[in-house]
Scaffold this motif. Structure first.
Motif, short mmCIF file in Angstrom:
data_model
loop_
_atom_site.label_atom_id
_atom_site.label_comp_id
_atom_site.label_asym_id
_atom_site.label_seq_id
_atom_site.Cartn_x
_atom_site.Cartn_y
_atom_site.Cartn_z
N PRO A 136 6.37 -1.85 -12.83
CA PRO A 136 5.86 -2.63 -11.69
C PRO A 136 5.26 -3.97 -12.08
N GLU A 137 4.91 -4.15 -13.34
CA GLU A 137 4.38 -5.44 -13.76
C GLU A 137 5.40 -6.56 -13.60
N TYR A 138 6.68 -6.21 -13.57
CA TYR A 138 7.72 -7.22 -13.37
C TYR A 138 7.60 -7.88 -12.00
N ILE A 139 7.10 -7.13 -11.02
CA ILE A 139 6.94 -7.67 -9.67
C ILE A 139 6.01 -8.88 -9.67
N LEU A 140 5.06 -8.90 -10.57
CA LEU A 140 4.10 -10.01 -10.60
C LEU A 140 4.80 -11.33 -10.87
N GLY A 141 5.94 -11.29 -11.56
CA GLY A 141 6.71 -12.50 -11.84
C GLY A 141 7.33 -13.10 -10.59
N GLU A 142 7.38 -12.35 -9.51
CA GLU A 142 7.93 -12.87 -8.25
C GLU A 142 6.92 -13.73 -7.50
N ASN A 143 5.65 -13.66 -7.94
CA ASN A 143 4.61 -14.51 -7.36
C ASN A 143 4.51 -14.35 -5.85
N LEU A 144 4.41 -13.10 -5.41
CA LEU A 144 4.41 -12.78 -3.98
C LEU A 144 3.01 -12.91 -3.38
N PRO A 145 2.92 -13.38 -2.16
CA PRO A 145 1.62 -13.44 -1.48
C PRO A 145 1.00 -12.05 -1.35
N GLY A 146 -0.25 -11.93 -1.67
CA GLY A 146 -0.96 -10.66 -1.52
C GLY A 146 -0.77 -9.69 -2.66
N ILE A 147 0.07 -10.02 -3.63
CA ILE A 147 0.29 -9.15 -4.79
C ILE A 147 -0.31 -9.85 -6.02
N GLU A 148 -1.53 -9.49 -6.32
CA GLU A 148 -2.25 -10.13 -7.43
C GLU A 148 -2.27 -9.26 -8.68
N SER A 149 -2.04 -7.97 -8.52
CA SER A 149 -2.03 -7.05 -9.65
C SER A 149 -1.15 -5.86 -9.30
N VAL A 150 -0.83 -5.03 -10.30
CA VAL A 150 0.01 -3.86 -10.04
C VAL A 150 -0.67 -2.88 -9.09
N ASP A 151 -1.98 -2.97 -8.97
CA ASP A 151 -2.71 -2.09 -8.05
C ASP A 151 -2.32 -2.34 -6.60
N HIS A 152 -1.80 -3.54 -6.33
CA HIS A 152 -1.39 -3.88 -4.97
C HIS A 152 0.01 -3.38 -4.65
N ILE A 153 0.72 -2.85 -5.65
CA ILE A 153 2.10 -2.39 -5.46
C ILE A 153 2.06 -0.88 -5.20
N ASP A 154 2.01 -0.52 -3.93
CA ASP A 154 1.84 0.87 -3.56
C ASP A 154 3.10 1.44 -2.90
N GLY A 155 2.99 2.64 -2.37
CA GLY A 155 4.14 3.27 -1.74
C GLY A 155 4.68 2.48 -0.56
N ALA A 156 3.79 1.85 0.19
CA ALA A 156 4.22 1.06 1.34
C ALA A 156 5.07 -0.13 0.89
N PHE A 157 4.74 -0.69 -0.28
CA PHE A 157 5.51 -1.81 -0.81
C PHE A 157 6.96 -1.40 -1.04
N TRP A 158 7.15 -0.23 -1.66
CA TRP A 158 8.51 0.22 -1.97
C TRP A 158 9.25 0.63 -0.70
N GLU A 159 8.57 1.24 0.25
CA GLU A 159 9.20 1.59 1.52
C GLU A 159 9.72 0.33 2.22
N LYS A 160 8.93 -0.72 2.16
CA LYS A 160 9.35 -1.98 2.78
C LYS A 160 10.61 -2.52 2.10
N ARG A 161 10.67 -2.40 0.78
CA ARG A 161 11.86 -2.88 0.05
C ARG A 161 13.10 -2.08 0.43
N TYR A 162 12.97 -0.78 0.57
CA TYR A 162 14.12 0.02 0.99
C TYR A 162 14.60 -0.44 2.37
N GLN A 163 13.66 -0.69 3.26
CA GLN A 163 14.01 -1.15 4.60
C GLN A 163 14.70 -2.52 4.55
N GLU A 164 14.20 -3.40 3.69
CA GLU A 164 14.79 -4.74 3.56
C GLU A 164 16.21 -4.66 3.01
#
Length: 293
Positions: A136-164
């Motif tokens: 999940p640390e790779y996600i930080l390289g995307e420089n996404l709003p609201g994602i400042e650390s791996v702690d912000h990458i939760d189950g809801a984040f992955w559910e949203k990606r599946y939907q996208e």
């Protein structure tokens, strides 16, 4: 040779990979499997010619699998009889600095097939819910709003990606892209043997990377991520197929057969008729050319 039943490999609902076969021989020798593939890929090549002339559909073939699953050789063998201008292969590596300045689907969207052509994704947009979920640390390289650390990458984040991803595939399917998604299901022991061959055979040394061994230690984590991704994103317009990959020859035949069976159902894909005026004057055109001799 055994009949290939597409439904056997199709993902419907939740899947448990440890209960899915990794080996298949279809009751045929290696020689017979190679001959069967030759026949199927010839038909696929002819279909692509018609697809190009028709000009209203493109075909996207997505290949995923653990390291050494056989993606490269499958591409080489299955698409061997295509017009080289009719198929484009994209091998997605670590995102570039330019790609990271866009959303994670951007580089895949611009690689979609033109109408009339096949595109093969060797590793796909699913890396964004596989490798990045294991790391999940790779996600930080995307420089996404609201994602400042791996702690912000939760189950809801992955559910949203599946939907996208589902929405992305639904959109391109509605606009004329026929989608196939194949997971080459390799056993851990077969991967070990293939990695050993990369070390032992000098001509295969270039394929080996110590990083392969590091990722192998995360085998169970990857299997879990694959199970979730396959289960949540196999739709009628973009189905997943789990292909036993320990036997490369059989895997190629199964993939090619599934594609040909599905593509034959598109009865509207046919070569266009000549304009009536041109058709009526074909004999005149023929005589004009014959006079040149």
């Amino acid at each position: 040779m055994e009949e290939i039943r597409t439904a056997k490999y199709l993902v419907r609902g939740d899947i448990q990979l440890d209960k899915a076969d990794t080996y298949e021989d279809l009751g045929a020798s290696e020689k017979k499997l190679k001959k069967e593939l030759e026949d199927i890929r010839k038909d696929l090549g002819e279909f692509q010619d018609t697809l190009y002339a028709h000009g209203k559909y493109g075909v996207l073939v997505c290949l995923q699998g653990m390291d050494t699953a056989g993606k490269d050789s499958l591409i080489r063998e299955v698409f061997k009889d295509f017009n080289v201008r009719g198929v484009v292969v994209h091998s997605f590596k670590v995102p570039t600095s330019l790609e990271l300045k866009h959303d994670y689907l951007w580089r895949h969207y611009i690689a979609l097939p033109e109408r009339g052509k096949f595109a093969v994704f060797n590793r796909t947009h699913y890396e964004n819910v596989l490798v990045t979920k294991v790391h999940p640390e790779y996600i930080l390289g995307e420089n996404l709003p609201g994602i400042e650390s791996v702690d912000h990458i939760d189950g809801a984040f992955w559910e949203k990606r599946y939907q996208e991803i589902n929405a992305f595939e639904e959109h391109v399917a509605k606009n004329g892209t026929i989608i196939f998604k194949f997971f080459l299901h390799l056993s851990k022991e077969e991967q070990r043997q293939r990695l050993l061959r990369r070390i032992e055979l000098k001509q295969k040394n270039w394929k080996f990377s110590p990083g392969d061994l590091k990722e192998r230690k995360l085998w169970d984590a990857y299997q879990k991520c694959y199970e979730e991704a396959l289960s949540k994103t196999s739709e009628d317009h973009a189905p997943w197929f789990v292909i036993p990959a320990d036997n490369k020859e059989a895997a190629r035949v199964i993939v090619a057969s599934i594609m040909l069976e599905a593509l034959k159902k598109y009865k509207d894909i046919e070569e266009p008729e000549l304009d009536d005026e041109i058709k009526a004057n074909l004999e005149t055109f023929k005589q004009e050319l014959e006079k040149e001799t």
